[in-house]
Design a protein around this motif. Structure first.
Motif, PDB file in Angstrom:
ATOM      1  N   TYR A 255      -7.927  -8.006  18.978  1.00 42.51           N
ATOM      2  CA  TYR A 255      -7.807  -8.843  20.172  1.00 42.51           C
ATOM      3  C   TYR A 255      -6.678  -9.859  19.999  1.00 42.51           C
ATOM      4  O   TYR A 255      -6.002 -10.228  20.971  1.00 42.51           O
ATOM      5  N   LEU A 256      -6.488 -10.340  18.755  1.00 42.83           N
ATOM      6  CA  LEU A 256      -5.424 -11.317  18.503  1.00 42.83           C
ATOM      7  C   LEU A 256      -4.048 -10.672  18.645  1.00 42.83           C
ATOM      8  O   LEU A 256      -3.095 -11.312  19.113  1.00 42.83           O
ATOM      9  N   ARG A 257      -3.926  -9.427  18.249  1.00 41.70           N
ATOM     10  CA  ARG A 257      -2.667  -8.692  18.433  1.00 41.70           C
ATOM     11  C   ARG A 257      -2.377  -8.516  19.930  1.00 41.70           C
ATOM     12  O   ARG A 257      -1.249  -8.720  20.386  1.00 41.70           O
ATOM     13  N   HIS A 258      -3.410  -8.148  20.676  1.00 45.09           N
ATOM     14  CA  HIS A 258      -3.247  -8.010  22.120  1.00 45.09           C
ATOM     15  C   HIS A 258      -2.873  -9.344  22.765  1.00 45.09           C
ATOM     16  O   HIS A 258      -2.037  -9.405  23.669  1.00 45.09           O
ATOM     17  N   SER A 259      -3.513 -10.403  22.302  1.00 43.45           N
ATOM     18  CA  SER A 259      -3.229 -11.740  22.850  1.00 43.45           C
ATOM     19  C   SER A 259      -1.794 -12.150  22.550  1.00 43.45           C
ATOM     20  O   SER A 259      -1.104 -12.731  23.401  1.00 43.45           O
ATOM     21  N   ASN A 266       4.003 -13.222  29.035  1.00 44.01           N
ATOM     22  CA  ASN A 266       3.767 -14.328  29.957  1.00 44.01           C
ATOM     23  C   ASN A 266       4.827 -15.418  29.817  1.00 44.01           C
ATOM     24  O   ASN A 266       5.191 -16.084  30.795  1.00 44.01           O
ATOM     25  N   ASN A 267       5.324 -15.607  28.599  1.00 44.36           N
ATOM     26  CA  ASN A 267       6.296 -16.667  28.329  1.00 44.36           C
ATOM     27  C   ASN A 267       7.743 -16.224  28.527  1.00 44.36           C
ATOM     28  O   ASN A 267       8.672 -16.965  28.213  1.00 44.36           O
ATOM     29  N   TYR A 289       0.653  -3.732  28.209  1.00 42.71           N
ATOM     30  CA  TYR A 289       0.467  -5.188  28.195  1.00 42.71           C
ATOM     31  C   TYR A 289       0.941  -5.842  29.485  1.00 42.71           C
ATOM     32  O   TYR A 289       0.526  -6.955  29.803  1.00 42.71           O
ATOM     33  N   THR A 290       1.804  -5.154  30.220  1.00 42.22           N
ATOM     34  CA  THR A 290       2.230  -5.705  31.506  1.00 42.22           C
ATOM     35  C   THR A 290       1.070  -5.717  32.494  1.00 42.22           C
ATOM     36  O   THR A 290       1.086  -6.469  33.477  1.00 42.22           O
ATOM     37  N   GLU A 291       0.060  -4.879  32.234  1.00 44.27           N
ATOM     38  CA  GLU A 291      -1.104  -4.815  33.126  1.00 44.27           C
ATOM     39  C   GLU A 291      -1.966  -6.069  33.023  1.00 44.27           C
ATOM     40  O   GLU A 291      -2.689  -6.413  33.950  1.00 44.27           O
ATOM     41  N   VAL A 292      -1.928  -6.730  31.865  1.00 44.98           N
ATOM     42  CA  VAL A 292      -2.766  -7.914  31.694  1.00 44.98           C
ATOM     43  C   VAL A 292      -1.949  -9.206  31.701  1.00 44.98           C
ATOM     44  O   VAL A 292      -2.490 -10.282  31.509  1.00 44.98           O
ATOM     45  N   SER A 293      -0.664  -9.080  31.933  1.00 48.16           N
ATOM     46  CA  SER A 293       0.196 -10.260  31.973  1.00 48.16           C
ATOM     47  C   SER A 293       0.158 -10.861  33.380  1.00 48.16           C
ATOM     48  O   SER A 293       1.074 -10.702  34.178  1.00 48.16           O
ATOM     49  N   ASP A 295       0.345 -13.888  34.476  1.00 46.52           N
ATOM     50  CA  ASP A 295       1.291 -14.957  34.794  1.00 46.52           C
ATOM     51  C   ASP A 295       2.549 -14.411  35.461  1.00 46.52           C
ATOM     52  O   ASP A 295       3.076 -14.996  36.407  1.00 46.52           O
ATOM     53  N   ARG A 296       3.039 -13.296  34.969  1.00 47.51           N
ATOM     54  CA  ARG A 296       4.257 -12.716  35.533  1.00 47.51           C
ATOM     55  C   ARG A 296       3.983 -12.176  36.934  1.00 47.51           C
ATOM     56  O   ARG A 296       4.810 -12.277  37.838  1.00 47.51           O
ATOM     57  N   ARG A 297       2.812 -11.605  37.133  1.00 46.45           N
ATOM     58  CA  ARG A 297       2.462 -11.134  38.472  1.00 46.45           C
ATOM     59  C   ARG A 297       2.374 -12.311  39.445  1.00 46.45           C
ATOM     60  O   ARG A 297       2.812 -12.218  40.589  1.00 46.45           O
ATOM     61  N   ARG A 298       1.793 -13.391  38.953  1.00 49.56           N
ATOM     62  CA  ARG A 298       1.652 -14.570  39.802  1.00 49.56           C
ATOM     63  C   ARG A 298       3.030 -15.075  40.231  1.00 49.56           C
ATOM     64  O   ARG A 298       3.246 -15.429  41.391  1.00 49.56           O
TER      65      ARG A 298
END
Length: 317
Positions: A255-259, A266-267, A289-293, A295-298
């Protein structure tokens, strides 16, 4: 092609030797190929198969799905192993049979998004690991807790796999350049820079006291007996701090790797940069990972969604 357990066993050995030489695969990967092929041959023998053809192989995969009810990921791995083996059989002129007339679409993998921890959960996890150093019952436990704190930091700071942390040796760390040489999957190497001064401080502190565990190996991270800290040891220490910090009880070290990857995107990091940092052979793996990012979608939706400006008097483009 007539089925012969002895002949296929012999060809499996030669096939694995070829993979080892031509593709320089790790022993772990070679063992996985060997296991997949051995299971297939045992099924053929137990099912009293006489002829190997497309229908035989299709029946085997139906058996994996319907009888054993194996996961899609396990079935797809076996598909790749067996398909490559029979491609080798064709190349060697042992058969002209077309063994695979069906594709992996029959074994589609479900699209699972990477599981991540929130910033608050990561902060809490690291804080609890640091607090355990101060609360150590003895100097020996303090050494272990300092080690644990560094491991937790590297899981997130560099997005490392637990196997990559376990494999780290003293020679892989350049304290002057603040870099670690990581040995990833497929024996691929990548050089990562530790950007956090706090993590560097913790790592150097651990290395200064590492010898107190009386090392019998050059591994950076040692277990209580001075030997290399295993992947199971890393999993156990993560679970310990996960439970102490009361974060997501289902979380794993990965999970930390995914985070790590998600927060990079996001940054503002490019997906190519994230691919290189994670050590992915293909950018397709990184794209998930773009699926859970979010912030970028926002940002995209706030800036470009026409509904935001519908009654502002301007023309919609």
């Amino acid at each position: 092609m007539k089925y012969s357990y002895e002949q296929l066993s012999q060809q499996t050995t030669l096939f694995l030797q070829l993979l080892s030489v031509e593709r320089n695969l790790s022993n772990r990967t070679l063992n996985a190929y060997n296991s997949d092929l051995h299971c297939f041959m045992c099924w053929c023998r137990n099912s009293q198969v006489e002829t190997l053809d497309q229908n035989t192989i299709l029946s085997y995969f139906h058996y994996l799905q319907s009888t054993l009810k194996q996961k899609a990921s396990s079935i797809q791995r076996k598909y790749i192993s067996i398909r490559q083996f029979f491609h080798y059989i064709n190349q060697e002129g042992l058969s002209t049979e077309r063994f695979f007339r069906f594709s992996t679409r029959k074994f589609q993998l479900p699209k699972n998004l990477p599981r991540t921890l929130t910033t608050a959960e990561i902060r809490k996890l690291i804080s609890v690991a640091d607090a355990q150093v101060c609360r150590s019952r003895s100097s020996f436990h303090k050494i272990l807790n300092i080690r644990n704190s560094v491991v937790i930091e590297l899981l997130f700071c560099l997005g490392l796999r637990i196997g990559e942390i376990s494999a780290l040796n003293l020679a892989h760390y350049d304290s002057e350049d603040r870099t670690l040489l990581i040995h990833g999957k497929g024996r691929k190497e990548r050089l990562l820079y530790i950007s956090s001064p706090e993590v560097i401080k913790k790592l150097n502190n651990w290395l200064n006291i590492r010898n107190e565990l009386h090392p019998v190996t050059d591994a950076i991270f040692l277990n209580r007996y001075g030997d290399r800290l295993s992947i199971y040891g890393i999993e156990n220490l993560f679970h310990k701090y996960r439970d102490l910090s009361s974060i997501n009880p289902s979380s794993t070290p990965h999970y930390l790797r995914h985070s790590f990857a998600t927060q990079l995107l996001n940054n503002g990091a490019s997906i190519r940069d994230v691919q290189e940092l994670l050590g992915h052979a293909s950018i397709v793996t990184t794209q998930i990972y773009t699926e859970v990012s979010i912030d970028r979608r926002r940002q995209v939706l706030e800036r470009y969604n026409a509904r935001n400006f519908l009654f502002d008097g301007g023309e919609l483009k």
